[in-house]
Design a protein around this motif. Structure first.
Motif, PDB file in Angstrom:
ATOM      1  N   ILE A 320       0.820  -1.221   0.000  1.00  0.00           N
ATOM      2  CA  ILE A 320       0.000   0.000   0.000  1.00  0.00           C
ATOM      3  C   ILE A 320       0.853   1.271   0.000  1.00  0.00           C
ATOM      4  O   ILE A 320       0.577   2.218  -0.729  1.00  0.00           O
ATOM      5  N   ASP A 321       1.926   1.296   0.800  1.00  0.00           N
ATOM      6  CA  ASP A 321       2.686   2.543   0.884  1.00  0.00           C
ATOM      7  C   ASP A 321       3.466   2.820  -0.395  1.00  0.00           C
ATOM      8  O   ASP A 321       3.654   3.977  -0.768  1.00  0.00           O
ATOM      9  N   ALA A 322       3.903   1.771  -1.064  1.00  0.00           N
ATOM     10  CA  ALA A 322       4.608   1.985  -2.329  1.00  0.00           C
ATOM     11  C   ALA A 322       3.653   2.612  -3.339  1.00  0.00           C
ATOM     12  O   ALA A 322       4.006   3.560  -4.047  1.00  0.00           O
ATOM     13  N   VAL A 323       2.424   2.108  -3.391  1.00  0.00           N
ATOM     14  CA  VAL A 323       1.451   2.638  -4.344  1.00  0.00           C
ATOM     15  C   VAL A 323       1.070   4.071  -3.958  1.00  0.00           C
ATOM     16  O   VAL A 323       1.043   4.971  -4.799  1.00  0.00           O
ATOM     17  N   ARG A 324       0.841   4.299  -2.682  1.00  0.00           N
ATOM     18  CA  ARG A 324       0.491   5.660  -2.237  1.00  0.00           C
ATOM     19  C   ARG A 324       1.642   6.624  -2.545  1.00  0.00           C
ATOM     20  O   ARG A 324       1.433   7.729  -3.027  1.00  0.00           O
ATOM     21  N   TYR A 325       2.856   6.181  -2.255  1.00  0.00           N
ATOM     22  CA  TYR A 325       4.007   7.059  -2.490  1.00  0.00           C
ATOM     23  C   TYR A 325       4.079   7.462  -3.963  1.00  0.00           C
ATOM     24  O   TYR A 325       4.248   8.624  -4.307  1.00  0.00           O
ATOM     25  N   TYR A 339       1.073   7.260 -16.294  1.00  0.00           N
ATOM     26  CA  TYR A 339       1.303   6.089 -15.446  1.00  0.00           C
ATOM     27  C   TYR A 339       2.131   5.046 -16.186  1.00  0.00           C
ATOM     28  O   TYR A 339       1.797   4.683 -17.322  1.00  0.00           O
ATOM     29  N   THR A 340       3.221   4.592 -15.550  1.00  0.00           N
ATOM     30  CA  THR A 340       3.891   3.390 -16.062  1.00  0.00           C
ATOM     31  C   THR A 340       4.310   2.564 -14.856  1.00  0.00           C
ATOM     32  O   THR A 340       4.685   3.108 -13.814  1.00  0.00           O
ATOM     33  N   GLU A 341       4.243   1.269 -15.017  1.00  0.00           N
ATOM     34  CA  GLU A 341       4.636   0.400 -13.913  1.00  0.00           C
ATOM     35  C   GLU A 341       6.145   0.506 -13.691  1.00  0.00           C
ATOM     36  O   GLU A 341       6.643   0.388 -12.577  1.00  0.00           O
ATOM     37  N   GLU A 342       6.839   0.787 -14.776  1.00  0.00           N
ATOM     38  CA  GLU A 342       8.290   0.948 -14.689  1.00  0.00           C
ATOM     39  C   GLU A 342       8.651   2.115 -13.749  1.00  0.00           C
ATOM     40  O   GLU A 342       9.540   2.002 -12.903  1.00  0.00           O
ATOM     41  N   ALA A 343       7.915   3.230 -13.912  1.00  0.00           N
ATOM     42  CA  ALA A 343       8.194   4.401 -13.059  1.00  0.00           C
ATOM     43  C   ALA A 343       7.861   4.083 -11.605  1.00  0.00           C
ATOM     44  O   ALA A 343       8.552   4.535 -10.687  1.00  0.00           O
ATOM     45  N   LEU A 344       6.830   3.299 -11.407  1.00  0.00           N
ATOM     46  CA  LEU A 344       6.455   2.907 -10.045  1.00  0.00           C
ATOM     47  C   LEU A 344       7.590   2.089  -9.412  1.00  0.00           C
ATOM     48  O   LEU A 344       8.005   2.341  -8.278  1.00  0.00           O
ATOM     49  N   ILE A 345       8.125   1.150 -10.178  1.00  0.00           N
ATOM     50  CA  ILE A 345       9.214   0.311  -9.657  1.00  0.00           C
ATOM     51  C   ILE A 345      10.455   1.157  -9.366  1.00  0.00           C
ATOM     52  O   ILE A 345      11.121   0.990  -8.345  1.00  0.00           O
ATOM     53  N   ARG A 347      10.563   4.289  -8.540  1.00  0.00           N
ATOM     54  CA  ARG A 347      10.312   5.058  -7.308  1.00  0.00           C
ATOM     55  C   ARG A 347      10.536   4.180  -6.082  1.00  0.00           C
ATOM     56  O   ARG A 347      11.110   4.608  -5.086  1.00  0.00           O
ATOM     57  N   ILE A 348      10.037   2.952  -6.164  1.00  0.00           N
ATOM     58  CA  ILE A 348      10.179   2.055  -5.007  1.00  0.00           C
ATOM     59  C   ILE A 348      11.667   1.798  -4.766  1.00  0.00           C
ATOM     60  O   ILE A 348      12.167   1.918  -3.650  1.00  0.00           O
ATOM     61  N   ASN A 349      12.369   1.454  -5.841  1.00  0.00           N
ATOM     62  CA  ASN A 349      13.770   1.076  -5.660  1.00  0.00           C
ATOM     63  C   ASN A 349      14.660   2.241  -5.253  1.00  0.00           C
ATOM     64  O   ASN A 349      15.520   2.088  -4.395  1.00  0.00           O
ATOM     65  N   THR A 350      14.430   3.402  -5.862  1.00  0.00           N
ATOM     66  CA  THR A 350      15.346   4.499  -5.541  1.00  0.00           C
ATOM     67  C   THR A 350      14.968   5.195  -4.239  1.00  0.00           C
ATOM     68  O   THR A 350      15.750   5.224  -3.301  1.00  0.00           O
ATOM     69  N   ASP A 351      13.745   5.701  -4.164  1.00  0.00           N
ATOM     70  CA  ASP A 351      13.405   6.519  -2.994  1.00  0.00           C
ATOM     71  C   ASP A 351      13.145   5.651  -1.763  1.00  0.00           C
ATOM     72  O   ASP A 351      13.632   5.953  -0.672  1.00  0.00           O
ATOM     73  N   LEU A 352      12.333   4.610  -1.954  1.00  0.00           N
ATOM     74  CA  LEU A 352      11.881   3.881  -0.768  1.00  0.00           C
ATOM     75  C   LEU A 352      12.896   2.837  -0.296  1.00  0.00           C
ATOM     76  O   LEU A 352      13.184   2.743   0.897  1.00  0.00           O
ATOM     77  N   ALA A 353      13.414   2.028  -1.230  1.00  0.00           N
ATOM     78  CA  ALA A 353      14.356   0.981  -0.799  1.00  0.00           C
ATOM     79  C   ALA A 353      15.751   1.569  -0.572  1.00  0.00           C
ATOM     80  O   ALA A 353      16.298   1.495   0.529  1.00  0.00           O
ATOM     81  N   ASN A 354      16.317   2.205  -1.611  1.00  0.00           N
ATOM     82  CA  ASN A 354      17.705   2.676  -1.496  1.00  0.00           C
ATOM     83  C   ASN A 354      17.866   3.817  -0.504  1.00  0.00           C
ATOM     84  O   ASN A 354      18.826   3.854   0.246  1.00  0.00           O
ATOM     85  N   ASP A 355      16.946   4.771  -0.525  1.00  0.00           N
ATOM     86  CA  ASP A 355      17.150   5.938   0.335  1.00  0.00           C
ATOM     87  C   ASP A 355      16.552   5.745   1.730  1.00  0.00           C
ATOM     88  O   ASP A 355      17.274   5.684   2.712  1.00  0.00           O
ATOM     89  N   LEU A 356      15.242   5.597   1.788  1.00  0.00           N
ATOM     90  CA  LEU A 356      14.599   5.548   3.112  1.00  0.00           C
ATOM     91  C   LEU A 356      14.876   4.219   3.826  1.00  0.00           C
ATOM     92  O   LEU A 356      15.295   4.197   4.990  1.00  0.00           O
ATOM     93  N   GLY A 357      14.647   3.108   3.111  1.00  0.00           N
ATOM     94  CA  GLY A 357      14.818   1.794   3.737  1.00  0.00           C
ATOM     95  C   GLY A 357      16.253   1.613   4.214  1.00  0.00           C
ATOM     96  O   GLY A 357      16.519   1.140   5.323  1.00  0.00           O
ATOM     97  N   ASN A 358      17.167   2.041   3.378  1.00  0.00           N
ATOM     98  CA  ASN A 358      18.572   1.903   3.699  1.00  0.00           C
ATOM     99  C   ASN A 358      18.972   2.771   4.899  1.00  0.00           C
ATOM    100  O   ASN A 358      19.736   2.352   5.768  1.00  0.00           O
ATOM    101  N   ARG A 512      13.952  -4.169  -2.269  1.00  0.00           N
ATOM    102  CA  ARG A 512      14.067  -3.752  -3.685  1.00  0.00           C
ATOM    103  C   ARG A 512      13.235  -4.671  -4.553  1.00  0.00           C
ATOM    104  O   ARG A 512      13.123  -5.863  -4.286  1.00  0.00           O
ATOM    105  N   ILE A 513      12.655  -4.118  -5.602  1.00  0.00           N
ATOM    106  CA  ILE A 513      11.912  -4.954  -6.546  1.00  0.00           C
ATOM    107  C   ILE A 513      12.921  -5.446  -7.575  1.00  0.00           C
ATOM    108  O   ILE A 513      13.592  -4.648  -8.220  1.00  0.00           O
ATOM    109  N   GLU A 514      13.035  -6.764  -7.681  1.00  0.00           N
ATOM    110  CA  GLU A 514      13.981  -7.321  -8.638  1.00  0.00           C
ATOM    111  C   GLU A 514      13.363  -7.248 -10.021  1.00  0.00           C
ATOM    112  O   GLU A 514      12.453  -8.012 -10.329  1.00  0.00           O
ATOM    113  N   ILE A 515      13.835  -6.310 -10.835  1.00  0.00           N
ATOM    114  CA  ILE A 515      13.180  -6.149 -12.123  1.00  0.00           C
ATOM    115  C   ILE A 515      13.557  -7.244 -13.113  1.00  0.00           C
ATOM    116  O   ILE A 515      12.854  -7.466 -14.061  1.00  0.00           O
TER     117      ILE A 515
END
Ligand code: MSP
Length: 648
Positions: A320-325, A339-345, A347-358, A512-515
């Protein structure tokens, strides 16, 4: 603190909702949550617009009654908002008695005061938009809003004397520059609709019956837009409150502080709706904001075009938070976004996984490793720490000002600027190096405290936007309750986090989402296209074997090493590569002593262009691995193989 009444449009339950509708509601939800967090008394309304020709036809096409049809879809809509944790205080259905009765009273009042009269309508009608058009307004014979075909309608109708209120409305719009936003929409309303002259508006229909009956002439049903727009006041109990639990909602919350609507329905909200309110003698909403659309392949999503994305599938897949973000961050609010699913992925990998999660992971790992999992007491703050503390307050100011301007994407950008700065701060403050020197204990404590307190503030700042993450960060920091429950002015103060708090490191919050290997099953109808795009992106990140072979990797033996004067990070190494001797300057002094380097076999890039570091010549670069906690390990051949050997 004041009151804040915010609404979304009420959605047509002609089909299940798609990601474009979720976009609109999630943005409204972030605003509602933000105003609650800062202490406003918020009322957040959403609902469904269930009458009209479009719904009646749709129900007929699947062979069920309109009521049965909408009941099914509305249940799905409510479920979707629950899954997205939309924090609405009420959900109004226009088929509810509280609404139908109130609309009949409104219609009767306007009729009795002479603002509604009976006549005959002859003109064009767009059923998907439920909109009347004059021949002059059509675009090549089609609906100017959606481009679809229109129908000629000739029937007995009641009319609302809109023309009587046009001048008052023009004056109101001109005197209240904040009323219609963005400003481009205001100009469009004035120039395209109001200034050319407003015609009286048809407000009843007789050629179908799925609507609210005109009480004194029941072969007429109320025009669906008059029915729908009234929801904003009927849900508050206007004109006669039937809700014993909330008897004073209307007095308390009207006028609305914000009607958030899509750009194509700004016209209904800034022309028809204000005129009805004027006729009822009620104050006008303070602001109508027309946001852009989330488009797919350049076009507006619609079930009939078959280009829709189901938000539930995305929530199941990414959380839910990845989609909301993504919905809140990706597109400047007000503009259209693609909208592209690629852009969603991404965002998840760069902002949420690499930056915040890390940031969360490395902070808690270091507190665990260097201070047994306990938040230490900070010593004196140095300049570097002060920079982060200052930015934490500046980010908050930026967040607030962006939210006031409805720049929701900008508010999140301000928070993530702080996230990246804190990651950089950790690299610069190098707690792992401080930990090796017992004399620097107090400095280490200050750095660890600064990291964790910034992270705590980030959790507080994220409360309006993400619904699970702030509480997860909170829990891992060892705090009880949720950051959403705190008094805002206390929660945003530096130093709230108590030294001695025992942290509880948990799982990474955003894997991270493994693309390379998307999960089984198509998520959207465009899945193959998504995969292609990702593959394309991947191939642009890949190099060929020829490109790789240009890099001359060699084993080198360190024969002498010393610290570079004036730098705590650099070592100057003399290395032997075959017969040749070279000098390499490497940033490893925080991890390796000069003395322990001598005699080691290392791997270097031998054909790197020479460069000067602090004025000292470096003829190559050594290879080392580093992890997210900032540790570093040199690469060595597994067995002694002799300097000069090629690495391939
Ligand atoms: N029922 C009317 C609104 C009545 S309000 C008194 C209506 N319903 S709708 O279901 O067609 O659209 C509701 C809202 O969803 C509109 O504001 C519309 O702009 C928004 N969106 C529909 N598709 C969208 C996107 N693809 N992107 C962003 N918003 C979208 O109009």
């Amino acid at each position: 603190m004041g009151k804040y009444y915010i609404t979304t449009p009420i959605y047509y339950p002609s089909d299940n909702l798609h990601i474009g509708h979720a976009y609109a509601t999630v943005n409204a939800d972030a605003l509602a949550r933000y105003h609650r967090q800062i202490g406003d008394d918020v009322w957040f309304l959403t609902g469904t617009d269930e009458h009209g020709q479009k719904i009646q036809r749709k129900a007929e096409s699947v062979g069920v009654s309109p009521q049965a049809y909408v009941d099914g879809i509305v249940a799905n809509i409510k479920d979707l908002w629950k899954r997205l944790q939309i924090s609405n205080d009420d959900f109004i259905r226009t088929t509810e008695e509280r609404h139908e009765k109130a609309v009949q009273m409104i219609f009767e009042k306007l009729y009795e005061q002479g603002d509604i009269y009976k006549s005959e309508y002859e003109g064009w009608y767009c059923t998907p938009c439920e909109a009347f058009w004059t021949a002059r307004q059509l675009n090549d014979g089609n609906c100017p809003d959606c481009g679809r075909g229109v129908e000629l309608v000739k029937e007995e109708s009641y009319f609302f004397r809109a023309s009587k209120y046009a001048d008052r409305l023009i004056k109101y719009i001109e005197e209240n520059p904040d009323f219609i936003q963005p400003v481009s929409r205001k100009n469009e309303m004035l120039n395209n609709f109001l200034k050319p002259g407003l015609e009286d508006l048809c407000v009843s229909r007789t050629t179908f019956n799925w609507g609210i009956k005109v009480p004194f002439d029941p072969k007429h049903v109320v025009y669906v837009w008059l029915d729908a727009l009234s929801n904003y006041i009927t849900a508050l109990g206007y004109p006669a409150c039937m809700d014993a639990e909330h008897p004073d909602l209307f007095q308390k919350y009207w006028p609305a502080d914000l009607h958030l609507v899509g750009k194509e329905i700004v016209r209904f909200h800034t022309i028809i709706w204000p005129i009805i309110l004027m006729a009822l003698g009620l104050p006008l909403p303070k602001k109508v904001f027309g946001h852009g659309w989330l488009v797919l392949d350049g076009g507006k999503m619609s079930k009939s075009k078959g280009n829709v994305v189901d938000p539930l599938v995305l929530i199941d897949k990414y959380g839910i938070d990845a989609v909301r973000y993504y919905l809140l961050r990706e597109t400047p609010f007000g503009s259209d976004g693609s909208y592209t699913e690629e852009a969603l992925i991404l965002r998840i990998n760069t902002d949420l996984a690499n930056d915040l999660g890390n940031l969360l992971h490395r902070t808690l790992s270091m507190i665990e490793k260097f201070n047994e999992g306990v938040v230490p007491k900070p010593g004196a703050y140095q300049d570097l720490d002060q920079q982060v503390i200052k930015l934490s307050q500046e980010s908050l100011a930026e967040l607030k000002s962006a939210m006031d301007k409805l720049e929701i994407h900008g508010a999140l950008a301000a928070v993530f600027k702080l996230v990246s700065r804190t990651n950089k701060y950790i690299d610069e403050a190098a707690p792992w190096a401080l930990a090796r020197n017992p004399d620097l204990r107090e400095r280490l404590n200050t750095v660890l405290y600064t990291m964790s307190e910034t992270l705590r503030l980030i959790a507080v700042y994220l409360v309006p936007f993400l619904v699970e993450t702030p509480a997860k960060i909170w829990k891992q920091l060892g705090l009880s309750g949720s950051p959403a429950d705190l008094e805002y002015s206390d929660a945003v103060k530096w130093g709230w986090l108590k030294p001695g708090t025992v942290t509880k490191k948990g799982e990474p919050i955003f894997p991270r989402i493994e693309i390379e290997k998307p999960k089984e099953g198509p998520t959207v109808e465009q899945q193959p296209a998504v995969q292609e795009k990702i593959a394309e992106k991947q191939s642009s990140d890949q190099i060929t074997i020829e490109e790789f072979s240009k890099i001359d990797l060699r084993v080198a033996k360190v024969i002498a090493a010393e610290k570079v004067e004036g730098s705590d990070k650099l070592l100057k190494l003399q290395v032997k590569v075959g017969e040749e001797e070279r000098q390499i300057v490497a940033g490893i002094a925080l991890h390796y002593q000069a003395s322990e380097m001598v005699g080691k076999e290392i791997v270097i890039v031998a054909n790197l262009k020479p460069a000067k570091l602090r004025g000292i010549l470096s003829q190559g670069m050594l290879l080392a691995a580093s992890n997210t906690e900032g540790q570093l390990s040199l690469l060595n051949p597994d067995k002694i193989i002799g300097e000069g050997s090629k690495v391939r």
